[in-house]
Design a protein around this motif. Structure first.
Motif, PDB file in Angstrom:
ATOM      1  N   PHE A 106     -60.611 -42.422   0.957  1.00 28.90           N
ATOM      2  CA  PHE A 106     -59.312 -41.837   0.640  1.00 28.90           C
ATOM      3  C   PHE A 106     -58.541 -41.495   1.911  1.00 28.90           C
ATOM      4  CE2 PHE A 106     -56.916 -38.133  -1.478  1.00 28.90           C
ATOM      5  CZ  PHE A 106     -55.896 -38.974  -1.882  1.00 28.90           C
ATOM      6  N   GLY A 107     -59.246 -41.004   2.924  1.00 29.87           N
ATOM      7  CA  GLY A 107     -58.590 -40.662   4.186  1.00 29.87           C
ATOM      8  C   GLY A 107     -57.888 -41.845   4.822  1.00 29.87           C
ATOM      9  N   PRO A 108     -58.586 -42.981   5.013  1.00 26.69           N
ATOM     10  CA  PRO A 108     -57.899 -44.156   5.554  1.00 26.69           C
ATOM     11  C   PRO A 108     -56.717 -44.619   4.716  1.00 26.69           C
ATOM     12  CG  PRO A 108     -60.268 -44.430   5.733  1.00 26.69           C
ATOM     13  CD  PRO A 108     -60.046 -43.179   4.951  1.00 26.69           C
ATOM     14  N   VAL A 109     -56.816 -44.497   3.387  1.00 23.47           N
ATOM     15  CA  VAL A 109     -55.691 -44.886   2.525  1.00 23.47           C
ATOM     16  C   VAL A 109     -54.500 -43.981   2.790  1.00 23.47           C
ATOM     17  CG1 VAL A 109     -54.866 -44.989   0.136  1.00 23.47           C
ATOM     18  CG2 VAL A 109     -57.126 -45.901   0.715  1.00 23.47           C
ATOM     19  N   ILE A 110     -54.736 -42.662   2.857  1.00 19.31           N
ATOM     20  CA  ILE A 110     -53.646 -41.715   3.105  1.00 19.31           C
ATOM     21  C   ILE A 110     -52.977 -42.004   4.441  1.00 19.31           C
ATOM     22  CG2 ILE A 110     -53.094 -39.302   3.592  1.00 19.31           C
ATOM     23  CD1 ILE A 110     -55.184 -38.481   1.581  1.00 19.31           C
ATOM     24  N   VAL A 111     -53.791 -42.121   5.492  1.00 19.96           N
ATOM     25  CA  VAL A 111     -53.244 -42.336   6.839  1.00 19.96           C
ATOM     26  C   VAL A 111     -52.419 -43.622   6.883  1.00 19.96           C
ATOM     27  CG1 VAL A 111     -53.844 -42.830   9.244  1.00 19.96           C
ATOM     28  CG2 VAL A 111     -55.055 -41.025   7.992  1.00 19.96           C
ATOM     29  N   SER A 112     -52.958 -44.694   6.335  1.00 17.54           N
ATOM     30  CA  SER A 112     -52.274 -45.984   6.385  1.00 17.54           C
ATOM     31  C   SER A 112     -50.975 -45.966   5.582  1.00 17.54           C
ATOM     32  CB  SER A 112     -53.195 -47.083   5.851  1.00 17.54           C
ATOM     33  OG  SER A 112     -54.392 -47.145   6.592  1.00 17.54           O
ATOM     34  N   VAL A 113     -51.046 -45.442   4.362  1.00 13.93           N
ATOM     35  CA  VAL A 113     -49.858 -45.434   3.500  1.00 13.93           C
ATOM     36  C   VAL A 113     -48.772 -44.527   4.077  1.00 13.93           C
ATOM     37  CG1 VAL A 113     -48.999 -44.747   1.223  1.00 13.93           C
ATOM     38  CG2 VAL A 113     -51.104 -46.068   1.411  1.00 13.93           C
ATOM     39  N   ASN A 114     -49.171 -43.373   4.593  1.00 14.17           N
ATOM     40  CA  ASN A 114     -48.178 -42.451   5.158  1.00 14.17           C
ATOM     41  C   ASN A 114     -47.438 -43.074   6.336  1.00 14.17           C
ATOM     42  OD1 ASN A 114     -48.607 -40.417   3.319  1.00 14.17           O
ATOM     43  ND2 ASN A 114     -49.884 -39.181   4.653  1.00 14.17           N
ATOM     44  N   TRP A 115     -48.182 -43.664   7.273  1.00 19.16           N
ATOM     45  CA  TRP A 115     -47.506 -44.222   8.449  1.00 19.16           C
ATOM     46  C   TRP A 115     -46.775 -45.516   8.117  1.00 19.16           C
ATOM     47  CZ3 TRP A 115     -46.208 -40.898  11.641  1.00 19.16           C
ATOM     48  CH2 TRP A 115     -47.045 -39.847  12.034  1.00 19.16           C
TER      49      TRP A 115
END
Length: 198
Positions: A106-115
């Motif tokens: 979930f963390g990588p998804v959040i970071v990628s989608v946000n940026w």
């Protein structure tokens, strides 16, 4: 708040992931701190959001009686719609990942989608600015907006393929979860809050 150079660094990582280059992960902070800092992307998106709000105000007023005006409450409601569009898809994505016991990603998804949201917001803002200042180009911009939506789907799917190592079903489901709720929620909230052009 991350500075311009740091954001450039993150966006370089996003670009590498879209190109299916695993080196992109080295440019992104996937730690808990990195997840929290990725929400600063919202503030980097404020300028293009402002352009879209001005365009929406113009579209709204064109459907209202003459001399109608809008105040701060109108923009506050637009802000609520933007916040819902940003956070609700992430909540759904988190629930989906928990259901499939992949919560650690979930963390990588959040970071990628946000940026990823930063360049997407600026492209969208530039297209709306064309309509705002050059309304005679509305036909061309409509085609460009469609191409932009397809590019957005392509970019998210490519990044998710890198995060989930090509698990097609998960990539497809997450892509839909990240995009479809925003489309449905936007119109519903705009109508509910009374800021939808009629």
């Amino acid at each position: 708040m991350p500075g311009f150079r740091e954001v450039q660094y993150y966006l370089a990582g996003i670009w590498l992931l879209i190109r299916m280059d695993p080196r992109g992960f080295r440019f992104l902070d996937m730690s808990d701190r990195g997840v929290n800092r990725s929400f600063w992307a919202i503030f980097w998106c404020l300028p293009p959001m402002g352009i879209s709000w001005l365009w929406w105000r113009q579209a709204f007023l064109q459907t209202m009686p003459p001399r109608t005006d809008v105040g701060a409450l109108f923009y506050f409601r637009l802000g609520l719609v933007e916040a819902a569009n940003w956070f609700v898809p992430l909540v759904f994505a988190g629930l989906l990942l928990l259901a499939f016991k992949k919560g650690e990603r979930f963390g990588p998804v959040i970071v990628s989608v946000n940026w990823l949201g930063v360049p997407l917001s600026y492209v969208n803002g530039m297209l709306l600015a064309l309509v705002f200042f050059l309304p005679q180009l509305v036909g061309l911009v409509s085609v460009l907006l469609l191409a932009f939506m397809l590019a957005q789907v392509f970019a998210i799917a490519r990044i998710l393929r890198m995060i989930f190592y090509g698990q097609g079903l998960m990539v497809g489901a997450l892509t839909l979860v990240l995009l479809v709720p925003s489309l449905m929620l936007s119109e519903y909230l705009q109508r509910f809050l009374g800021i939808y052009p009629v």
